[in-house]
Scaffold this active site. Structure first.
Site, PDB file in Angstrom:
ATOM      1  N   SER A 125       0.839  -1.209   0.000  1.00 23.79           N
ATOM      2  CA  SER A 125       0.000   0.000   0.000  1.00 23.79           C
ATOM      3  C   SER A 125       0.867   1.249   0.000  1.00 23.79           C
ATOM      4  CB  SER A 125      -0.927   0.008   1.221  1.00 23.79           C
ATOM      5  OG  SER A 125      -0.165   0.022   2.410  1.00 23.79           O
ATOM      6  N   ILE A 154       3.156   4.413  -0.244  1.00 20.51           N
ATOM      7  CA  ILE A 154       4.350   4.814  -1.008  1.00 20.51           C
ATOM      8  C   ILE A 154       4.948   3.603  -1.739  1.00 20.51           C
ATOM      9  CG2 ILE A 154       6.709   5.722  -0.797  1.00 20.51           C
ATOM     10  CD1 ILE A 154       5.702   7.329   1.683  1.00 20.51           C
ATOM     11  N   SER A 166      11.890   9.472   7.303  1.00 20.13           N
ATOM     12  CA  SER A 166      10.725  10.346   7.445  1.00 20.13           C
ATOM     13  C   SER A 166      11.218  11.731   7.807  1.00 20.13           C
ATOM     14  CB  SER A 166       9.852   9.806   8.583  1.00 20.13           C
ATOM     15  OG  SER A 166       8.855  10.730   8.939  1.00 20.13           O
ATOM     16  N   TYR A 170       8.567   6.467  17.141  1.00 19.67           N
ATOM     17  CA  TYR A 170       8.632   6.532  15.668  1.00 19.67           C
ATOM     18  C   TYR A 170       9.796   7.437  15.239  1.00 19.67           C
ATOM     19  CZ  TYR A 170       7.100   7.382  10.821  1.00 19.67           C
ATOM     20  OH  TYR A 170       7.039   7.471   9.456  1.00 19.67           O
ATOM     21  N   LYS A 189      13.320   6.372  13.251  1.00 18.51           N
ATOM     22  CA  LYS A 189      13.723   6.962  11.965  1.00 18.51           C
ATOM     23  C   LYS A 189      15.070   7.694  12.112  1.00 18.51           C
ATOM     24  CE  LYS A 189      10.051   5.679   9.541  1.00 18.51           C
ATOM     25  NZ  LYS A 189      10.139   4.652   8.491  1.00 18.51           N
TER      26      LYS A 189
END
Ligand code: NAP
Length: 266
Positions: free
Chosen positions: A17, A19, A143, A156, A160
């Site tokens: 799904s 990107i 990100s 998160y 990253k």
């Protein structure tokens, strides 16, 4: 761009799904070989079907990024498909919607496991094959949260940020042997990542995110990624005005903090 991608063997995780799927659709326009991975095999097969009249040859290789013990066998299977891996898009990941003070360590670990440990372990297992080929390119979906922290994203953002340190080191160690790294830092991209983002209980938050809904289309993001990869860029920020804080943090840090205080989680 055409020349760069033709005849390459490309492996994409998180391809079911968002990107990743947009990247598959864009890359399938080229005469290359694609291995597409995620947990949802049915979605991967649908995507393969959607590309059936396109020049790329596509194979589906489903696996769970949180099952690191399976990776040796998964990488073996991936290599067996076409005999090599030229580009590895380490794109699969999970987001977060929970305050630091309410999030137990086990949820932090769950996010780190998928976004960081799974990501690096896959690369560590593919790296020896790339070194043997004297060529290989890791494309890592970090990100904007890999550039600065944000509300309700503590684990998160940490996962990253960690990717940047890891891949900068990997690149420095291996660059003279044909190894390339491109770090992707998307801002707000219109995907369903917010729905699957983990809440404080480690369950999908299942809530829409207006910021992402107003973000860049995944297909436009995929085009920017493909261009950056073909140019072998080390890092690329992809998005719209939400990218501004990343530049402010670097050049005008006081202004960066003033702006961040005014922002809200959603
Ligand atoms: N959308 C944004 O605004 C944005 C911004 C910055 C960075 N990113 C990053 O972009 C990447 C792709 O996200 P997206 O926005 O395209 O969201 P998405 O549509 O939710 O895609 C996430 C992908 O990761 C896969 N995935 C998640 N957990 C997995 C697991 N345990 N095992 C295997 N695959 C797993 C999902 O597949 P299955 O569910 O089928 O396993 C899916 O294909 C992520 O790394 C995300 O952090 C997104």
């Amino acid at each position: 761009m055409h020349q760069f991608y033709e005849h390459k063997v490309v492996w994409i995780t998180g391809a079911s799904s968002g990107i990743g799927a947009a990247l598959v659709l864009a890359l399938a326009q080229f005469k290359l070989k694609l291995i597409i991975s995620a947990r949802r095999e049915a979605e991967l097969n649908k995507l393969k079907e959607q590309c059936s009249s396109m020049p790329a040859e596509i194979v589906v290789l489903p696996f769970d990024l949180s099952n690191i013990d399976s990776f040796e066998s998964v990488v073996e299977q991936a290599i067996q498909k076409f005999g090599r891996i030229d580009l590895l898009f380490n794109n699969g990941g999970v987001s977060q919607r929970s305050l630091t003070k309410e999030t137990p360590l086990q949820v932090d670990r769950k996010i780190m496991e998928v976004n960081f440990f799974a990501n690096i372990q896959l690369s560590k297992l593919v790296l020896p094959f790339m070194l043997k080929q004297q060529y290989g390119h890791f494309i890592v979906t970090s990100s904007l949260s890999g550039k600065f922290g944000f509300y309700e994203r503590s684990a998160y953002a940490a996962s990253k940020h960690a990717l940047h340190g890891f891949y900068e080191s990997l690149f420095l160690e291996n660059r003279t042997q044909g190894i390339r790294v491109t770090m992707l830092c998307p801002g707000s991209i219109k995907t369903s990542i917010a729905l699957a983002a983990l809440n404080k209980d480690g369950l999908p938050a299942a809530a829409a995110d207006a910021r992402l809904d107003n973000g860049m289309d995944a297909s436009a993001c995929a085009q920017k990624i493909m261009s950056a990869v073909a140019k072998e860029k080390k890092e690329v920020l992809i998005g719209k005005s939400e990218l501004i804080p990343a530049y402010l943090k670097r050049f005008l840090p006081a202004l960066f903090w003033q702006l961040m205080y005014k922002l809200k989680p959603n």
